[in-house]
Design an enzyme around this catalytic site. Sequence first.
Site, PDB file in Angstrom:
ATOM      1  N   HIS A 183      44.555  37.375  30.901  1.00  0.00           N
ATOM      2  CA  HIS A 183      44.042  38.693  30.238  1.00  0.00           C
ATOM      3  C   HIS A 183      43.640  38.446  28.735  1.00  0.00           C
ATOM      4  CE1 HIS A 183      43.853  42.354  30.011  1.00  0.00           C
ATOM      5  NE2 HIS A 183      44.516  43.931  29.710  1.00  0.00           N
ATOM      6  N   HIS A 219      37.343  36.137  37.468  1.00  0.00           N
ATOM      7  CA  HIS A 219      38.133  38.040  37.074  1.00  0.00           C
ATOM      8  C   HIS A 219      38.080  38.424  38.744  1.00  0.00           C
ATOM      9  CE1 HIS A 219      37.495  42.064  35.999  1.00  0.00           C
ATOM     10  NE2 HIS A 219      38.079  41.667  34.641  1.00  0.00           N
ATOM     11  N   ASP A 246      35.661  37.385  28.307  1.00  0.00           N
ATOM     12  CA  ASP A 246      36.537  35.832  27.043  1.00  0.00           C
ATOM     13  C   ASP A 246      35.842  34.443  27.115  1.00  0.00           C
ATOM     14  OD1 ASP A 246      38.782  37.595  26.397  1.00  0.00           O
ATOM     15  OD2 ASP A 246      39.528  37.924  28.379  1.00  0.00           O
TER      16      ASP A 246
HETATM   17  N1  CMC Z   1      39.125  28.726  36.855  1.00  0.00           N
HETATM   18  C1  CMC Z   1      39.468  27.834  38.550  1.00  0.00           C
HETATM   19  N2  CMC Z   1      40.136  28.265  39.824  1.00  0.00           N
HETATM   20  C2  CMC Z   1      39.966  29.723  39.526  1.00  0.00           C
HETATM   21  C3  CMC Z   1      40.265  30.694  38.570  1.00  0.00           C
HETATM   22  C4  CMC Z   1      39.207  30.045  37.106  1.00  0.00           C
HETATM   23  N3  CMC Z   1      38.832  30.340  36.034  1.00  0.00           N
HETATM   24  N4  CMC Z   1      40.141  32.132  38.320  1.00  0.00           N
HETATM   25  C5  CMC Z   1      40.441  31.892  40.129  1.00  0.00           C
HETATM   26  N5  CMC Z   1      40.465  30.532  40.671  1.00  0.00           N
HETATM   27  C6  CMC Z   1      40.534  30.270  42.108  1.00  0.00           C
HETATM   28  C7  CMC Z   1      41.869  30.757  42.527  1.00  0.00           C
HETATM   29  O1  CMC Z   1      42.211  29.470  42.161  1.00  0.00           O
HETATM   30  C8  CMC Z   1      41.792  30.901  43.765  1.00  0.00           C
HETATM   31  O2  CMC Z   1      41.675  29.492  44.178  1.00  0.00           O
HETATM   32  P1  CMC Z   1      41.936  29.496  46.242  1.00  0.00           P
HETATM   33  O3  CMC Z   1      41.384  30.193  46.844  1.00  0.00           O
HETATM   34  O4  CMC Z   1      41.612  28.223  46.585  1.00  0.00           O
HETATM   35  O5  CMC Z   1      43.601  29.300  45.986  1.00  0.00           O
HETATM   36  C9  CMC Z   1      40.776  31.852  43.622  1.00  0.00           C
HETATM   37  O6  CMC Z   1      39.681  31.210  42.873  1.00  0.00           O
HETATM   38  C10 CMC Z   1      40.599  33.568  43.959  1.00  0.00           C
HETATM   39  O7  CMC Z   1      41.221  33.469  42.764  1.00  0.00           O
HETATM   40  P2  CMC Z   1      42.619  34.272  42.276  1.00  0.00           P
HETATM   41  O8  CMC Z   1      43.513  33.853  41.360  1.00  0.00           O
HETATM   42  O9  CMC Z   1      42.933  34.542  43.186  1.00  0.00           O
HETATM   43  O10 CMC Z   1      42.107  35.232  41.572  1.00  0.00           O
HETATM   44  P3  CMC Z   1      42.365  36.715  41.414  1.00  0.00           P
HETATM   45  O11 CMC Z   1      42.130  38.108  41.124  1.00  0.00           O
HETATM   46  O12 CMC Z   1      44.431  37.003  40.977  1.00  0.00           O
HETATM   47  O13 CMC Z   1      42.743  36.634  38.921  1.00  0.00           O
HETATM   48  C11 CMC Z   1      42.196  35.833  37.024  1.00  0.00           C
HETATM   49  C12 CMC Z   1      41.940  36.777  38.887  1.00  0.00           C
HETATM   50  C13 CMC Z   1      40.990  36.279  36.360  1.00  0.00           C
HETATM   51  C14 CMC Z   1      43.316  35.711  36.945  1.00  0.00           C
HETATM   52  C15 CMC Z   1      41.439  34.682  37.583  1.00  0.00           C
HETATM   53  O14 CMC Z   1      40.362  34.737  37.945  1.00  0.00           O
HETATM   54  C16 CMC Z   1      41.795  33.322  36.078  1.00  0.00           C
HETATM   55  O15 CMC Z   1      43.056  32.929  36.246  1.00  0.00           O
HETATM   56  N6  CMC Z   1      41.031  33.075  35.869  1.00  0.00           N
HETATM   57  C17 CMC Z   1      41.062  32.412  34.248  1.00  0.00           C
HETATM   58  C18 CMC Z   1      42.012  33.679  32.886  1.00  0.00           C
HETATM   59  C19 CMC Z   1      40.462  34.471  32.178  1.00  0.00           C
HETATM   60  O16 CMC Z   1      39.279  34.620  32.300  1.00  0.00           O
HETATM   61  N7  CMC Z   1      40.998  35.880  32.457  1.00  0.00           N
HETATM   62  C20 CMC Z   1      40.012  36.451  31.494  1.00  0.00           C
HETATM   63  C21 CMC Z   1      39.802  37.743  32.707  1.00  0.00           C
HETATM   64  S1  CMC Z   1      38.708  38.526  31.933  1.00  0.00           S
HETATM   65  C22 CMC Z   1      38.984  39.612  30.598  1.00  0.00           C
HETATM   66  C23 CMC Z   1      40.280  40.002  30.914  1.00  0.00           C
HETATM   67  O17 CMC Z   1      39.801  41.451  31.318  1.00  0.00           O
HETATM   68  O18 CMC Z   1      41.729  40.160  30.364  1.00  0.00           O
END
Ligand code: CMC
Length: 472
Positions: free
Chosen positions: A294, A333, A389
């Site tokens: 986050h 996201h 970010d």
């Molecule tokens: N790098 C690599 N793979 C990723 C990433 C990433 N940053 N984000 C998602 N994925 C992959 C994930 O492993 C999954 O792959 P698979 O289908 O093979 O299992 C697929 O994409 C779907 O992702 P998810 O984990 O189901 O997505 P989510 O909605 O649960 O998580 C998130 C969203 C923001 C936590 C995630 O994208 C992430 O960890 N991003 C990196 C951290 C980040 O930049 N966070 C800031 C978010 S924006 C500011 C805020 O609101 O705080």
Amino acid sequence: MVNAQPPKNMLTVRDNRTGKVVDIPIQDNSIPATAFKVLKAPRAEGEREENETEKGLRIADKGFLNTAVIRSEITFIDGDAGVLRYRGFPIEQLATKSSHLETAYLLIYGSLPTASQYKVWQDEVLHHGVMHSDAEQFFKSFRYDAHPMAMLTSAFAYLGSYYSEANPSLQGQKLFTKGDPESLAVMDKQIYRLIGKATTLAAMAYRVRQGRNFVTPPTGLSYTGSFLYQMDHLGEENYKPHPVLEKALDVLFLLHADHELNASATTVLQTGSSLVDPYSAIAAGCASLYGPLHGGANEAVIRMLISIGKPENVPGFLEAVKRKDKVLSGFGHRVYKTSDPRSFIVRQIADEVFRVTGKDELLETAMALHHEAMKDDYFVKRKLAPNVDFWSGLIYRAMGFPLDFFPVLFAVPRVVGWLAHWRQMMLQEGGVKIWRPRQIYVGPGKRDYVAVDERVAEEGPRLTPSPVVHSG
Ligand code: CMC
């Protein structure tokens, strides 16, 4: 005559365990989860008693992927179209025409203030920036290398200890839910205090680690200008923040002010639903924001870029991401599936800031990473694009903020959004319902206590406490 066609605004559900059919009303394209509770069934053979089939069907939604927990008038996001609106106003218009403090008024009270309304608001917020001098001891009690988010999170809870008149545990649990003028005045005073003092607490967390004396918030500067003064002022006679940097930070604050029900706003509401005081609820939100998925992502992005080092190392890093050994921080996201509209504005601000500060040495690596990821199948298929970010950390670095201070720069403006959601919930029609989700219990069924000398040891990782190495 029986109408064979069920009404259109109904969802018809048939429970094949019993043949029972129910019509569930659809309102605002949503259905009440409690409507499924009427779908009760006798326990099937082999079914666990803990599934409680006789008590009605439960809705499972790990990680809130499709559960609406409140009706809100504050922020709208269309994640497929990359749209973000505060109270109906597109973020792009606010970023170019408004200021963080004006937008704060909009988010909390629902409309743009007139000139006189804004003056009262700005005066109240800035007037409430001063901290009691006791707080100096509080900040000095932290270890020399304490993470500023640990300090800020604690500081919000600490701040609440000054205001017994704002504590429902002492003043009665309806303190903030009555909605009468007296109750609203108590509520709004805490809002002035929390927004006004957020910058002061953040600057104190910074200064204590730099070994700088604390400064009193100045008069005559904007909200963001005052923040920069409190961070930076070292006795200059006519300190004025650089106008380009002040403006850039103000727009970044505005962009971070709210983002509907993200993890931290949800935490504030979850915590606030017990009717605890707003300082404790904001402290809880701050803790949630700190995580690297986050608000901690802006810090994680820079640590990632430092570890990559140079553009030539980008392909190797992306391979590690695709093997799931690493995460590409600043990408992806939960809601945005094409682009995060904030990231375009942040990218423009970066150029304006770099014209003043000079380019950050990590920029080339960031651009190479962005370029490679955007054309890579792994990211394209999963609809992973840069979020707010990805670029913001480079701006903060160029402006000279320490790396671990970046999440604080997210938390300070987000206090506004947290308060907007908290205020809305306190005043919502029908009162506040405590947030108490359900679980699917999959643990052991009922079993009897075994005397210690009759037990068979359970072995294995996760089943027993881990051994730790003691030093010293
Ligand atoms: N790098 C690599 N793979 C990723 C990433 C990433 N940053 N984000 C998602 N994925 C992959 C994930 O492993 C999954 O792959 P698979 O289908 O093979 O299992 C697929 O994409 C779907 O992702 P998810 O984990 O189901 O997505 P989510 O909605 O649960 O998580 C998130 C969203 C923001 C936590 C995630 O994208 C992430 O960890 N991003 C990196 C951290 C980040 O930049 N966070 C800031 C978010 S924006 C500011 C805020 O609101 O705080």
